[in-house]
Design a protein around this motif. Structure first.
Motif, PDB file in Angstrom:
ATOM      1  N   SER A   1       0.954  -1.258  -0.145  1.00 56.86           N
ATOM      2  CA  SER A   1       0.203  -0.059   0.197  1.00 56.86           C
ATOM      3  C   SER A   1       1.344   1.585   0.105  1.00 56.86           C
ATOM      4  CB  SER A   1      -1.023  -0.122   1.496  1.00 56.86           C
ATOM      5  OG  SER A   1       0.116  -0.050   2.278  1.00 56.86           O
ATOM      6  N   HIS A   2       1.730   1.067   0.744  1.00 61.20           N
ATOM      7  CA  HIS A   2       2.708   2.571   0.533  1.00 61.20           C
ATOM      8  C   HIS A   2       4.016   1.636   0.211  1.00 61.20           C
ATOM      9  CE1 HIS A   2       2.340   0.954   4.296  1.00 61.20           C
ATOM     10  NE2 HIS A   2       3.575   1.245   4.495  1.00 61.20           N
TER      11      HIS A   2
ATOM     12  N   ASP B   1       5.665  -1.345  -4.485  1.00 59.43           N
ATOM     13  CA  ASP B   1       4.355   0.144  -4.018  1.00 59.43           C
ATOM     14  C   ASP B   1       4.104  -0.267  -5.969  1.00 59.43           C
ATOM     15  OD1 ASP B   1       6.296   1.452  -5.041  1.00 59.43           O
ATOM     16  OD2 ASP B   1       6.533   2.819  -3.237  1.00 59.43           O
TER      17      ASP B   1
ATOM     18  N   ALA C   1      -7.858  -7.958   0.441  1.00 65.28           N
ATOM     19  CA  ALA C   1      -6.385  -7.208   0.581  1.00 65.28           C
ATOM     20  C   ALA C   1      -6.179  -7.663   1.792  1.00 65.28           C
ATOM     21  CB  ALA C   1      -6.293  -6.251   1.077  1.00 65.28           C
TER      22      ALA C   1
ATOM     23  N   ILE D   1      -3.952  -6.974   5.772  1.00 63.92           N
ATOM     24  CA  ILE D   1      -3.722  -5.666   6.390  1.00 63.92           C
ATOM     25  C   ILE D   1      -2.283  -6.159   7.559  1.00 63.92           C
ATOM     26  CG2 ILE D   1      -3.462  -3.487   7.746  1.00 63.92           C
ATOM     27  CD1 ILE D   1      -5.082  -3.641   5.561  1.00 63.92           C
TER      28      ILE D   1
ATOM     29  N   VAL E   1       0.889  -2.537   6.744  1.00 60.29           N
ATOM     30  CA  VAL E   1       1.141  -2.464   5.732  1.00 60.29           C
ATOM     31  C   VAL E   1      -0.200  -2.545   5.052  1.00 60.29           C
ATOM     32  CG1 VAL E   1       2.882  -4.198   4.937  1.00 60.29           C
ATOM     33  CG2 VAL E   1       2.013  -2.480   3.796  1.00 60.29           C
ATOM     34  N   GLY E   2      -0.432  -2.459   3.888  1.00 59.59           N
ATOM     35  CA  GLY E   2      -1.973  -3.720   3.184  1.00 59.59           C
ATOM     36  C   GLY E   2      -0.501  -4.417   1.678  1.00 59.59           C
TER      37      GLY E   2
END
Length: 195
Positions: free
Chosen positions: A130-131, A139, A163, A165, A179-180
């Motif tokens: 996710s980032h 990413d 997804a 997490i 983080v996802g």
């Protein structure tokens, strides 16, 4: 295929069952195929594929290991960004859940493409974070760079997309605590692209 891989992994490798099933279904493996498993380690995917094809060559940066006699797998220690094979050798190239563990994942696919025969298939899966983070290199920005040379794009995540997490591993100062992760699977052949 899902039954073959069910139960091989616990929470640490939450996505392997469906990644491996996706590769098995989309690989269209044949007995005459020579397959490269790039960074395959000791995962059960290569054993299953080896039972379907003529031979699997596993190139991994880890140490070489022995496999059960009679299984058509060659283990080779090496760098998948600089393969020691001639152009166009393999009918299928697999790279499953490897790119996210490499410092410069953008360098891998051009090399895998080079050793793929015309008409062959490159089957790739990786975790999409996710980032940006120091210990997980894929990413959205990096995923776009990986797919761009093939004319492919990161698809939009459907509303019912799954997804997970998870807590950040070894967080550095200033890192987000969670983080996802999604898994991106794509298949590229020398005739076209299918995502």
């Amino acid at each position: 295929w899902a039954e073959v891989f069910r139960g091989h992994y616990g929470c640490k490798h939450w996505s392997r069952g469906f990644e491996y099933s996706w590769i098995a279904v989309n690989g269209n493996f044949r007995k005459s195929h020579l397959v490269l498993d790039a960074g395959g380690g000791m995962a059960p995917l290569q054993v299953t594929v080896a039972r379907e094809v003529g031979h699997v060559i596993n190139v991994d940066s880890g140490t070489q290991v022995k496999l059960t006699p009679g299984i058509n797998i060659t283990m080779s220690q090496g760098d998948i960004t600089e393969l020691k094979f001639p152009d166009g050798l393999f009918d299928r190239v697999i790279c499953s859940s490897v790119l996210e563990h490499i410092d410069k994942p953008q360098r891998v696919l051009p090399e895998l493409w080079r050793v793929l025969k015309p008409g062959g298939k490159l089957l790739v899966t990786f975790d999409l974070a996710s980032h940006a983070r120091y210990n997980h290199t894929i990413d959205l920005k990096v995923a776009i760079e990986i797919l761009e040379p093939f004319g492919a794009k990161v698809p939009e995540v459907p509303e019912d997309g799954m997804a997970i997490i998870v807590p950040e591993l070894d967080p550095q100062e200033g890192d987000k605590p969670h983080v996802g992760l999604l898994v991106l699977c794509f298949c590229v052949d020398k005739l076209g692209i299918m995502i």
